[in-house]
Scaffold this motif. Structure first.
Motif, short mmCIF file in Angstrom:
data_model
loop_
_atom_site.label_atom_id
_atom_site.label_comp_id
_atom_site.label_asym_id
_atom_site.label_seq_id
_atom_site.Cartn_x
_atom_site.Cartn_y
_atom_site.Cartn_z
N PRO A 7 -8.52 -14.37 -0.20
CA PRO A 7 -9.53 -13.74 0.67
C PRO A 7 -9.07 -12.39 1.23
CG PRO A 7 -9.27 -16.06 1.24
CD PRO A 7 -8.23 -15.74 0.21
N LEU A 8 -7.74 -12.14 1.24
CA LEU A 8 -7.25 -10.87 1.78
C LEU A 8 -7.22 -9.75 0.73
CD1 LEU A 8 -4.25 -11.87 4.06
CD2 LEU A 8 -6.62 -11.48 4.68
N ALA A 9 -7.30 -10.14 -0.55
CA ALA A 9 -7.22 -9.12 -1.60
C ALA A 9 -8.41 -8.19 -1.47
CB ALA A 9 -7.21 -9.79 -2.97
N GLY A 10 -8.15 -6.92 -1.48
CA GLY A 10 -9.24 -5.95 -1.41
C GLY A 10 -9.75 -5.67 0.00
N VAL A 11 -9.27 -6.38 1.01
CA VAL A 11 -9.70 -6.09 2.39
C VAL A 11 -9.07 -4.76 2.81
CG1 VAL A 11 -9.58 -6.85 4.80
CG2 VAL A 11 -9.94 -8.53 2.98
N SER A 12 -9.87 -3.88 3.38
CA SER A 12 -9.33 -2.55 3.65
C SER A 12 -8.25 -2.61 4.74
CB SER A 12 -10.46 -1.58 4.03
OG SER A 12 -10.60 -1.53 5.41
N GLY A 13 -7.21 -1.82 4.56
CA GLY A 13 -6.11 -1.77 5.52
C GLY A 13 -5.10 -2.90 5.36
N VAL A 14 -5.25 -3.73 4.31
CA VAL A 14 -4.29 -4.83 4.09
C VAL A 14 -3.79 -4.74 2.66
CG1 VAL A 14 -3.95 -7.33 4.17
CG2 VAL A 14 -5.74 -6.29 5.55
N GLU A 15 -2.49 -4.95 2.47
CA GLU A 15 -1.98 -4.97 1.10
C GLU A 15 -1.07 -6.20 0.95
OE1 GLU A 15 -0.53 -1.09 -0.09
OE2 GLU A 15 0.13 -1.89 -2.01
N LEU A 16 -1.22 -6.88 -0.18
CA LEU A 16 -0.46 -8.12 -0.41
C LEU A 16 0.72 -7.86 -1.34
CD1 LEU A 16 -3.35 -10.69 -0.96
CD2 LEU A 16 -1.76 -10.62 0.97
N PHE A 17 1.84 -8.50 -1.03
CA PHE A 17 3.06 -8.33 -1.84
C PHE A 17 3.77 -9.66 -2.02
CE2 PHE A 17 2.45 -4.16 0.00
CZ PHE A 17 2.76 -3.31 -1.05
N THR A 18 4.60 -9.72 -3.04
CA THR A 18 5.50 -10.86 -3.19
C THR A 18 6.91 -10.38 -2.90
OG1 THR A 18 4.06 -11.67 -4.93
CG2 THR A 18 6.22 -12.70 -4.77
N ARG A 19 7.57 -11.07 -1.99
CA ARG A 19 8.95 -10.71 -1.66
C ARG A 19 9.86 -11.37 -2.70
NH1 ARG A 19 10.53 -12.06 4.37
NH2 ARG A 19 10.58 -14.15 3.50
N SER A 20 11.11 -10.89 -2.82
CA SER A 20 11.95 -11.42 -3.91
C SER A 20 12.27 -12.91 -3.75
CB SER A 20 13.22 -10.59 -4.04
OG SER A 20 13.77 -10.39 -2.78
N ASP A 21 12.13 -13.47 -2.54
CA ASP A 21 12.36 -14.91 -2.40
C ASP A 21 11.08 -15.71 -2.67
OD1 ASP A 21 10.84 -14.26 -0.21
OD2 ASP A 21 12.19 -15.16 1.28
N GLY A 22 10.02 -15.02 -3.14
CA GLY A 22 8.79 -15.72 -3.52
C GLY A 22 7.74 -15.75 -2.41
N ALA A 23 8.09 -15.37 -1.20
CA ALA A 23 7.12 -15.40 -0.10
C ALA A 23 6.03 -14.35 -0.32
CB ALA A 23 7.82 -15.14 1.22
N THR A 24 4.79 -14.68 0.10
CA THR A 24 3.72 -13.68 0.05
C THR A 24 3.65 -12.99 1.40
OG1 THR A 24 2.51 -15.11 -1.44
CG2 THR A 24 1.25 -13.35 -0.38
N LEU A 25 3.73 -11.66 1.39
CA LEU A 25 3.63 -10.92 2.65
C LEU A 25 2.38 -10.05 2.62
CD1 LEU A 25 7.17 -9.55 3.62
CD2 LEU A 25 6.21 -11.81 3.98
N ALA A 26 1.71 -9.99 3.76
CA ALA A 26 0.59 -9.07 3.91
C ALA A 26 1.05 -7.96 4.86
CB ALA A 26 -0.61 -9.80 4.48
N LEU A 27 0.78 -6.71 4.48
CA LEU A 27 1.15 -5.58 5.35
C LEU A 27 -0.09 -5.01 6.03
CD1 LEU A 27 3.80 -3.60 3.24
CD2 LEU A 27 4.01 -5.77 4.46
N PHE A 28 0.09 -4.64 7.30
CA PHE A 28 -1.03 -4.13 8.11
C PHE A 28 -0.60 -2.84 8.81
CE2 PHE A 28 -0.95 -8.72 7.99
CZ PHE A 28 -2.26 -9.07 7.70
N PRO A 29 -1.57 -1.95 9.08
CA PRO A 29 -1.20 -0.72 9.79
C PRO A 29 -0.74 -0.99 11.22
CG PRO A 29 -3.57 -0.75 9.26
CD PRO A 29 -2.97 -1.97 8.64
N ASP A 30 -1.32 -1.98 11.89
CA ASP A 30 -0.92 -2.27 13.26
C ASP A 30 -1.36 -3.69 13.64
OD1 ASP A 30 -3.70 -2.16 13.98
OD2 ASP A 30 -3.53 0.03 13.94
#
Ligand code: G4P
Length: 528
Positions: free
Chosen positions: A479-502
């Motif tokens: 549901p977060l994919a494509g939401v403006s101002g949010v980007e999804l990443f996979t960290r090297s330990d496999g965790a999914t992180l979402a980044l936000f401007p604030d």
């Protein structure tokens, strides 16, 4: 009591935490001087390191490898072994400090008498509280003008929500430091200056009559202030201290070596000894169980003469003998410890044996990661992995020389493994430009410098407009994919992180997507 339990009981392992410039390095030197581990102050930390600029830091890391990262120092005082685990002075490397805190039993929080509580002290104190590490407070630089002592006690109570229980109280306002009243033993200790603070300060125990005659009005004032402390019942109690509700307070001037014996005595009399550590199952591992240790720090290039990698581990149980073969819990592979060392300032000393609470440095530890467990072969124990801390700065990194892309990739993997930065990847950005996540921006400079120096990979860095990372714990982050101002990443330990401007964006997303669970990472100030 077994020999190992006896050795553990005489160990005290602590870290000094402070806002930069409060006097951490000076105090460490003073402790070493008092325990006669060094003959003259200035040996463990070169003076040049005190006022380091970014480039100095890099040069120093190149030259000595100890200014940015932690080392451990072992001191002997009144038949006790005191392990001081140094923490980096600069706030940008506070993740290293957090990791060091996972390896100690108590923290000494150093305050500058003139500045009181500073931003980095508040942050580090909060981490101690969350990690259940009891804190001893040292009000340093009492030889210089500063705040009123009672005002400082108020600050601790109001702003840190911890009750100060002064064990010593200064005679003379900040700037006129002559003596302390030792509240536990009801005596006054007068200090005598030595030339340049280069040797131990003289100390004399005074009776009340002698103190009144010699120290006059400042002593009378200090006695009145102690009566106020008594009236407020501000007395040390072991159970509230260990529960993090109270903090014993001492007054000192590291530069003059005033108040140092008192700190050493308090460490052995008040601080907890090395004791059972909880394993992944939540079971305490008794100190006299067979050998086990926990890796809390990796460091490359400690020795420029022999490029190497040192893993620092805290012994949790049993006896460690240099040369013995231990097992790496993650891979179940044997690990030879022929080159184990204990660290002393810039020079290495070879550790022959180590006991619970001691810090060992393992050379050529290429397979070890932070949070790994080492154990006697055949043992089943493992300790919980290290927590990753909340990054607040994000940047993409690219190799600017395509012919060295392989080296670039190897370098990024290596720095990720060492915990220098967290490395995040996404399909959208591709393998060419991973995202680096850091607690402080100077970590990026270390990455760029080391990629160039150790892997001959030239890079370019581009800052990203994010300041908050949250772990997505729901099974489906889509549901977060494509939401403006949010980007999804996979960290090297496999965790999914979402980044936000604030943090405001985080709150809005939490409102609009109640189905997605966002978990703050450790020490995330945006969640406080
Ligand atoms: P840090 O590791 O916490 O960053 O602090 P550090 O020990 O480097 O001390 C920071 C500055 O404060 C140093 O001065 C140091 O001499 C001074 N200092 C430390 N403890 C005391 C103290 O008890 N009394 C007084 N008066 N000063 C203290 P600097 O000018 O940056 O360096 P330097 O030229 O003195 O070496």
């Amino acid at each position: 009591m077994s020999d190992i339990a006896r050795e553990a009981a005489r160990r005290r392992t602590f870290a000094i935490i402070s806002h930069p410039d409060a006097g951490k390095s000076t105090l460490t030197e003073a402790l070493a001087l008092h325990t006669r581990s060094i003959s003259e102050a200035g040996v463990t930390h070169g003076k040049a390191g005190r006022k380091a600029t970014v480039s100095d830091w890099m040069d120093m890391e190149k030259a000595r490898g100890i200014s940015i990262s932690s080392t451990a120092l072992q001191l002997e005082h009144r038949d006790h072994m005191i392990n001081v685990v140094d923490t980096p002075g600069h706030a940008d490397f506070s993740e290293d400090t957090y990791r060091v805190l996972s390896a100690v039993d108590v923290a000494v929080m150093v305050l500058d008498a003139a500045k009181g509580l500073e931003p980095q002290t508040l942050k580090l104190f909060d981490v101690c509280r969350r990690s259940n590490i009891p804190v001893i407070t040292v009000v340093n630089k009492w030889d210089r003008p500063g705040l009123e002592p009672l005002e400082l006690m108020d600050h601790l109570q109001q702003r840190l929500n911890i009750i100060p229980t002064p064990l010593t109280w200064p005679v003379g306002p900040a700037g006129q430091f002559q003596a302390v009243i030792d509240r536990r033993h009801d005596v006054t200790i007068a200090f005598e200056r030595t030339a340049g603070g280069a040797t131990r300060a003289g100390e004399r125990e005074l009776s009340d009559d002698e103190a009144r005659a010699e120290l006059g009005e400042p002593w009378e004032t200090a006695i009145e202030e102690c009566e106020l402390l008594d009236a407020d019942s501000l007395h040390h109690a072991p159970d509230t201290f260990l529960a993090g509700l109270t903090t014993p307070v001492l007054f000192a001037a590291g530069l003059l070596n005033f108040g140092i014996t008192q700190l050493l005595d308090v460490l052995i009399e008040v601080a907890p000894p090395a004791s059972a550590r909880l394993d992944t199952e939540g079971n305490p591992r008794p100190v006299d169980a067979p050998f086990s240790a926990y890796v809390f720090k990796l460091q490359a290039g400690m020795d420029t003469a022999h490029r190497d990698r040192v893993a620092f581990a805290r012994v949790c149980s049993g006896m460690f003998e240099r040369g013995s073969v231990v097992e790496h819990a993650a891979t179940k592979r044997p690990f030879a410890t022929k080159y184990a060392q204990s660290m002393f300032g810039r020079d290495r000393e070879t550790a022959e044996v180590a006991y619970p609470g001691d810090i060992i440095g393992l050379v050529n530890a290429s397979d070890l990661r932070i949070g790994d467990t080492l154990r006697a072969p055949g043992e089943k124990v493992a300790f919980p992995p290290a927590e990753k801390f909340a990054p607040e700065h994000f940047a993409t990194v690219r190799s600017t020389d395509t012919s060295r892309f392989k080296q670039f990739r190897r370098g990024i993997e290596q720095l990720d493994l060492e915990g220098v930065v967290q490395v995040l990847r996404s399909d959208a950005r591709g393998e060419q430009s991973p995202v680096l996540a850091a607690v402080g921006p100077m970590q990026f400079e270390v990455v760029v410098d080391r990629l160039l120096r150790e892997f001959r990979a030239t890079t370019s860095l581009e800052m990203l407009p994010y300041s908050v990372a949250r772990r997505v714990v729901s099974d489906d982050p889509s549901p977060l994919a494509g939401v403006s101002g949010v980007e999804l990443f996979t960290r090297s330990d496999g965790a999914t992180l979402a980044l936000f401007p604030d943090k405001w964006r985080v709150r809005a997303i939490e409102r609009n997507h109640p189905d997605v669970i966002l978990e703050p990472l450790a020490a995330d100030t945006s969640a406080w």
